[in-house]
Scaffold this motif. Structure first.
Motif, PDB file in Angstrom:
ATOM      1  N   ASP A   1      -3.541  -8.431  24.440  1.00 43.14           N
ATOM      2  CA  ASP A   1      -2.231  -8.851  23.976  1.00 43.14           C
ATOM      3  C   ASP A   1      -1.905  -8.236  22.618  1.00 43.14           C
ATOM      4  OD1 ASP A   1      -1.924 -10.277  26.239  1.00 43.14           O
ATOM      5  OD2 ASP A   1      -1.831 -12.254  25.309  1.00 43.14           O
TER       6      ASP A   1
ATOM      7  N   GLY B   1       4.540  -5.236  23.075  1.00 38.87           N
ATOM      8  CA  GLY B   1       5.143  -5.725  24.306  1.00 38.87           C
ATOM      9  C   GLY B   1       6.638  -5.958  24.155  1.00 38.87           C
TER      10      GLY B   1
ATOM     11  N   GLY C   1       5.350 -19.286  33.833  1.00 38.61           N
ATOM     12  CA  GLY C   1       4.213 -18.808  33.048  1.00 38.61           C
ATOM     13  C   GLY C   1       3.417 -19.959  32.463  1.00 38.61           C
TER      14      GLY C   1
ATOM     15  N   MET D   1       7.624 -10.752  37.621  1.00 38.20           N
ATOM     16  CA  MET D   1       7.087 -10.649  36.267  1.00 38.20           C
ATOM     17  C   MET D   1       5.708 -11.287  36.158  1.00 38.20           C
ATOM     18  SD  MET D   1      10.267 -11.318  33.670  1.00 38.20           S
ATOM     19  CE  MET D   1       9.126 -11.433  32.305  1.00 38.20           C
TER      20      MET D   1
ATOM     21  N   SER E   1       3.198  -9.128  37.781  1.00 35.01           N
ATOM     22  CA  SER E   1       2.953  -7.966  36.932  1.00 35.01           C
ATOM     23  C   SER E   1       2.001  -8.317  35.798  1.00 35.01           C
ATOM     24  CB  SER E   1       4.276  -7.438  36.353  1.00 35.01           C
ATOM     25  OG  SER E   1       5.123  -6.955  37.370  1.00 35.01           O
ATOM     26  N   ARG E   2       2.161  -9.504  35.255  1.00 34.06           N
ATOM     27  CA  ARG E   2       1.271  -9.970  34.187  1.00 34.06           C
ATOM     28  C   ARG E   2      -0.170 -10.060  34.701  1.00 34.06           C
ATOM     29  NH1 ARG E   2      -0.173  -9.942  29.026  1.00 34.06           N
ATOM     30  NH2 ARG E   2      -1.119 -11.879  28.343  1.00 34.06           N
TER      31      ARG E   2
ATOM     32  N   SER F   1       6.168  -3.075  33.092  1.00 33.03           N
ATOM     33  CA  SER F   1       4.750  -3.258  33.409  1.00 33.03           C
ATOM     34  C   SER F   1       3.904  -3.142  32.151  1.00 33.03           C
ATOM     35  CB  SER F   1       4.301  -2.230  34.449  1.00 33.03           C
ATOM     36  OG  SER F   1       4.952  -2.432  35.677  1.00 33.03           O
TER      37      SER F   1
ATOM     38  N   LEU G   1       4.350  -6.300  29.936  1.00 32.79           N
ATOM     39  CA  LEU G   1       3.613  -7.459  30.424  1.00 32.79           C
ATOM     40  C   LEU G   1       2.106  -7.285  30.296  1.00 32.79           C
ATOM     41  CD1 LEU G   1       5.853  -8.126  33.516  1.00 32.79           C
ATOM     42  CD2 LEU G   1       5.548  -9.676  31.574  1.00 32.79           C
TER      43      LEU G   1
ATOM     44  N   ALA H   1       4.411 -13.415  29.500  1.00 30.99           N
ATOM     45  CA  ALA H   1       5.775 -13.530  30.015  1.00 30.99           C
ATOM     46  C   ALA H   1       6.595 -14.501  29.175  1.00 30.99           C
ATOM     47  CB  ALA H   1       5.747 -13.990  31.474  1.00 30.99           C
TER      48      ALA H   1
END
Length: 311
Positions: free
Chosen positions: A4, A9, A113, A165, A168-169, A234, A237, A242
């Motif tokens: 992260d 992002g 999320g 989403m 994708s995460r 992409s 994420l 998210a």
């Protein structure tokens, strides 16, 4: 180790918000001339042409476990449904209106999320997301009520892309973003080409219409812009949850309004302009919160053992 990097992002999601309205505008221009199924199929064909050679040139491995392939397959189904619904909605609605209605999506993604991925949603980000949603409501024009049932289509877009989403995460830590998008294209084509071939000609939404040279140019541009946009999503994420990115996505609305004005001369009224200002403010607030959080985070302690850290 965690991958992260929230500010990176957010920057990548901003790039998505800039590119996506142009891709949608190209789909809207193609809508009166081609079927929804054809536009969707050609969109993934262009994605394959652009990203499969790129992934090979960059030596991005497509090797994946059965579980990862399952996630990729589900995400591709959501991508197909989302694009088809977007193209359908743009047959009936102005660009900014369709995107504004669909922007219930970040709010749905925020809740999903939190519920299914265990992502932390603090009061500040929640407040920014709610404020952005309030701005979205202000962007909607009174004429929305006159559209009828097709006005509900963007709500389907919101739900589908919220799930997209989150998938994708999950894929972000398992498969390189370029490999994700490159591998998704042949999967989509393996679904769409038989569907187009087997459906009767009476089903106008999945029939084939020979494009003119001018339309082929728009198709190629749509594929390039759309592939790049979803590649940036992409990547975004991969580096941020998210729930962090959800309020940022509201910025797609003013960008869509600008594109709609450039191409069709659509203008936002005073109430819609206020809504745009609120969405921009909420997005900037999230950026400032992430900067403040990153500044307060303690520096990582050095590793003293001789073995490299695992991750």
């Amino acid at each position: 180790m965690s991958s992260d990097r929230p500010l990176l992002g957010i920057g990548l999601m901003l790039a998505f918000c800039l590119l996506a309205p142009f891709g949608d505008a190209l789909a809207k221009l193609l809508g009166p001339h081609l079927s929804v199924g054809q536009i969707t199929t050609l969109r993934f064909a262009a994605q394959a042409i652009v990203l499969v050679p790129l992934s090979i040139a960059l030596r991005r491995s497509w090797r994946m476990s059965a579980a990862t392939f399952g996630l990729l397959f589900l995400r591709t189904l959501m991508h197909i449904a989302g694009i088809a619904l977007v193209v359908t909605s743009l047959l009936y609605l102005p660009l900014a209106d369709a995107i504004a209605i669909a922007y219930v999506m970040p709010f749905i993604a925020l809740l999903l999320g939190h519920l299914f991925l265990g992502e932390t949603v603090g009061p500040h980000r929640l407040a920014a997301c709610v404020a952005g949603f309030g701005g979205t409501l202000l962007v909607l024009q009174p004429a929305f009520a006159d559209v009828g049932a097709p006005a509900l289509i963007p709500l389907g877009v919101a739900l589908v892309f919220s799930i997209y989403m989150l998938l994708s995460r999950q894929l972000g830590s398992r498969l390189d973003p370029i490999a994700q998008q490159a591998a998704a294209a042949p999967i989509a084509l393996a679904i769409l080409i038989p569907l187009m071939a087997l459906t009767p000609e009476s089903m106008t939404q999945t029939s084939w219409i020979d494009p003119t040279p001018q339309l082929w140019g728009l198709i190629a541009l749509m594929g390039l812009v759309g592939s790049t946009a979803h590649l940036t999503m992409s990547w975004a994420l991969k580096y941020a949850p998210a729930s962090t990115l959800a309020p940022m996505q509201y910025l797609e609305i003013p960008f869509a309004a600008f594109v709609g004005y450039l191409i069709w001369g659509d203008l936002l009224g005073p109430l819609a302009t206020l809504g745009v200002a609120i969405t921009i403010a909420s997005g900037l607030y999230v950026v400032m919160r992430e900067r403040a959080t990153a500044a307060r985070a303690p520096a990582p302690k050095p590793v003293h053992s001789g073995a490299p850290p695992t991750g």
